[in-house]
Scaffold this motif. Structure first.
Motif, PDB file in Angstrom:
ATOM      1  N   ALA A   1       0.838  -1.200   0.000  1.00 54.55           N
ATOM      2  CA  ALA A   1       0.000   0.000   0.000  1.00 54.55           C
ATOM      3  C   ALA A   1       0.873   1.250   0.000  1.00 54.55           C
ATOM      4  O   ALA A   1       0.559   2.254  -0.660  1.00 54.55           O
ATOM      5  N   THR A   2       1.988   1.193   0.735  1.00 59.37           N
ATOM      6  CA  THR A   2       2.928   2.314   0.734  1.00 59.37           C
ATOM      7  C   THR A   2       3.539   2.509  -0.646  1.00 59.37           C
ATOM      8  O   THR A   2       3.664   3.635  -1.146  1.00 59.37           O
ATOM      9  N   ARG A   3       3.914   1.391  -1.275  1.00 55.43           N
ATOM     10  CA  ARG A   3       4.470   1.491  -2.616  1.00 55.43           C
ATOM     11  C   ARG A   3       3.448   2.023  -3.597  1.00 55.43           C
ATOM     12  O   ARG A   3       3.778   2.827  -4.492  1.00 55.43           O
ATOM     13  N   LEU A   4       2.210   1.624  -3.450  1.00 56.99           N
ATOM     14  CA  LEU A   4       1.141   2.131  -4.302  1.00 56.99           C
ATOM     15  C   LEU A   4       0.986   3.637  -4.137  1.00 56.99           C
ATOM     16  O   LEU A   4       0.736   4.361  -5.105  1.00 56.99           O
ATOM     17  N   ALA A   5       1.169   4.121  -2.896  1.00 54.53           N
ATOM     18  CA  ALA A   5       1.046   5.567  -2.640  1.00 54.53           C
ATOM     19  C   ALA A   5       2.132   6.349  -3.371  1.00 54.53           C
ATOM     20  O   ALA A   5       1.863   7.406  -3.967  1.00 54.53           O
ATOM     21  N   THR A   6       3.369   5.835  -3.335  1.00 58.60           N
ATOM     22  CA  THR A   6       4.439   6.547  -4.042  1.00 58.60           C
ATOM     23  C   THR A   6       4.237   6.491  -5.552  1.00 58.60           C
ATOM     24  O   THR A   6       4.485   7.474  -6.258  1.00 58.60           O
ATOM     25  N   ILE A   7       3.758   5.355  -6.064  1.00 63.20           N
ATOM     26  CA  ILE A   7       3.493   5.251  -7.509  1.00 63.20           C
ATOM     27  C   ILE A   7       2.408   6.228  -7.927  1.00 63.20           C
ATOM     28  O   ILE A   7       2.529   6.922  -8.944  1.00 63.20           O
ATOM     29  N   SER A   8       1.341   6.294  -7.156  1.00 63.91           N
ATOM     30  CA  SER A   8       0.248   7.208  -7.493  1.00 63.91           C
ATOM     31  C   SER A   8       0.709   8.658  -7.410  1.00 63.91           C
ATOM     32  O   SER A   8       0.310   9.494  -8.235  1.00 63.91           O
ATOM     33  N   ASP A   9       1.578   8.959  -6.433  1.00 62.97           N
ATOM     34  CA  ASP A   9       2.113  10.325  -6.324  1.00 62.97           C
ATOM     35  C   ASP A   9       2.982  10.657  -7.541  1.00 62.97           C
ATOM     36  O   ASP A   9       2.899  11.754  -8.102  1.00 62.97           O
ATOM     37  N   ASN A  10       3.804   9.710  -7.958  1.00 67.04           N
ATOM     38  CA  ASN A  10       4.661   9.936  -9.126  1.00 67.04           C
ATOM     39  C   ASN A  10       3.843  10.151 -10.388  1.00 67.04           C
ATOM     40  O   ASN A  10       4.131  11.052 -11.186  1.00 67.04           O
ATOM     41  N   ILE A  11       2.819   9.325 -10.588  1.00 61.84           N
ATOM     42  CA  ILE A  11       1.985   9.460 -11.786  1.00 61.84           C
ATOM     43  C   ILE A  11       1.195  10.763 -11.757  1.00 61.84           C
ATOM     44  O   ILE A  11       1.065  11.453 -12.773  1.00 61.84           O
TER      45      ILE A  11
END
Length: 436
Positions: free
Chosen positions: A18-28
């Motif tokens: 979930a943390t990794r998903l948060a960084t990916i969504s922030d990057n996109i």
């Protein structure tokens, strides 16, 4: 119990992904944000020690750690605004927040830095971005030089202020006088007429004044004297004589028509090395170059015509500000409608030993932390830093294709961890069903 540790490991896996998903969504989400630095998530496993050969194993799980990759750079994007700035390489621009500008006195505010910004003057002429970042720099002296200031503190930095109604004058300090005098005027029987010449110069206050120069030939009883008396008068001093000289020209075949000697009768001395006169007008010194001895590019005496061949000077009248640009060395140069240019600021480039250790703030800004190390203010392009580029912005460091690929991997990993929890739940249900 191993089955309980499996449940905890599955929950930890869900949290980490979930943390990794948060960084990916922030990057996109910031794939089009100028100056955005990509966030990255790394996984670290937990190991629960157990006796070797005990026959049991307890799952420790996983922990996510996030990092802002500040040392990664996005591509530079060309713009049409001269004050869109970016750093082509290592280093950042010094800025501060507009809300703290009222109390800014140099060295009293925490330094903020950014890799790019679209700066424009506000109502007070302060260069700032729409998000409220104010550009900082060193103020230039009146002659355009930058004072020597400490590089490990922001005490010398000031907000860059550009006033659109700003005017400036450029006083004349040097002048080149290229004039041909008629050789026939110094021959026996000549009329001996005085030849006048008026040359404009600009004073310290932008006023237009003139140097009134007269050439008086010496007419001999026979032959040719090749001698002139030159007088220089300053209109700003009511026509006062500021220089008088005797000019003798060469009539040999090798150097015919060039200066053979210059004798100072009054005023500033003639320097034979540079071929110049050290005149003093109302506003200060002016160096007038009349040519070295034997030099055909200054004063000459040829033929029978009086002709100013080349008269050049520096300086300009008072002009209005038209454009402001920043060069690769960080120098802020103002251009006026009279053609006069003046250096008014220098923008340094901030660098720290560990850029990834900086504290990330809103609006793509960063602050120094113990992990980053102390900052140093470099001249742009010196040391490890890159040059400052005008008419450009730094694009986002996000690679959308790579982020979408990571998104698929994260989704699968999250689903797998959820399946582990579901399996443990079923196993615990079977355990409770042993007693009926």
């Amino acid at each position: 119990m191993s089955i309980s540790s499996s449940l905890n490991a599955g929950v930890a896996g869900l949290s980490a992904n979930a943390t990794r998903l948060a960084t990916i969504s922030d990057n996109i989400a910031n794939s089009s944000t100028f100056g955005y630095k990509r966030a990255s998530t790394d996984f670290e496993n937990f190991v629960i020690n157990q006796a070797r050969g005990a026959g049991t194993y307890s799952a420790g799980g996983v922990r996510a750690s996030t990092t802002r990759l500040i040392d990664e750079h996005g591509a530079l994007v060309a713009t049409s605004n001269a004050l869109d700035l970016a750093v082509s390489g290592r280093g950042m621009l010094p800025v501060t927040s507009a809300v703290s500008l009222g109390s800014f006195s140099g060295g009293t505010q925490p330094l903020m830095m950014t890799t790019t910004g679209s700066f424009r003057p506000d109502a007070d002429g302060v260069l700032r971005t729409e998000s409220g970042l104010v550009l900082l720099g060193w103020s230039a002296n009146a002659d355009g030089s930058i004072p020597v200031l400490p590089r490990d503190t922001i005490s010398g930095l000031r907000p860059v202020v550009i006033n659109s109604n700003q005017t400036a004058g450029d006083p004349t300090t040097t002048m080149n006088l290229g004039v041909n005098l008629p050789a026939t005027a110094t021959e026996a029987g000549a009329a001996g007429n005085v030849l006048p010449l008026s040359v404009e110069y600009f004073g310290n206050l932008g006023t237009s004044d003139t140097l009134d120069i007269t050439f008086m030939p010496t007419v001999p009883a026979s032959g040719a004297s090749n001698t002139w008396t030159m007088e220089v008068r300053d209109s700003a001093q009511s026509g006062a004589l500021i220089g008088e000289y005797t000019l003798v020209f060469d009539d040999t075949r090798a150097n015919g028509g060039t200066l053979a000697s210059v004798t100072t009768l009054s005023g500033g001395a003639y320097d034979p090395v540079t071929g110049s006169l050290a005149l003093t007008v109302f506003g200060g010194p002016i160096t007038m170059t009349i040519g070295k001895l034997g030099d055909p590019n200054g004063l000459t005496q040829l033929s029978d015509s009086f002709a100013p061949t080349s008269i050049t000077k520096d300086g300009s009248p008072v002009g209005n500000l038209t454009t402001v640009e920043v060069d690769e060395n960080g120098y802020v140069t103002a251009t006026y409608d009279t053609g006069f240019t003046r250096r008014i600021y220098q923008i340094p480039v901030v660098d720290v030993p560990n850029p990834n250790g900086l504290i990330a703030l809103n609006n793509q800004t960063f602050q120094v932390s113990p992990d980053s190390g102390s900052f140093f203010l470099w001249d742009a392009g010196d040391g490890p830093t890159g040059a400052i580029v005008g008419y450009a912005r730094e694009g986002s460091a996000t690679d959308v294709a790579a982020e979408l690929t990571a998104l698929i991997q994260t989704q699968r990993a999250y689903s797998s961890n959820a399946k582990v929890i579901q399996t443990v739940d079923e196993m615990l249900q079977e355990t409770t069903n042993i007693k009926r």
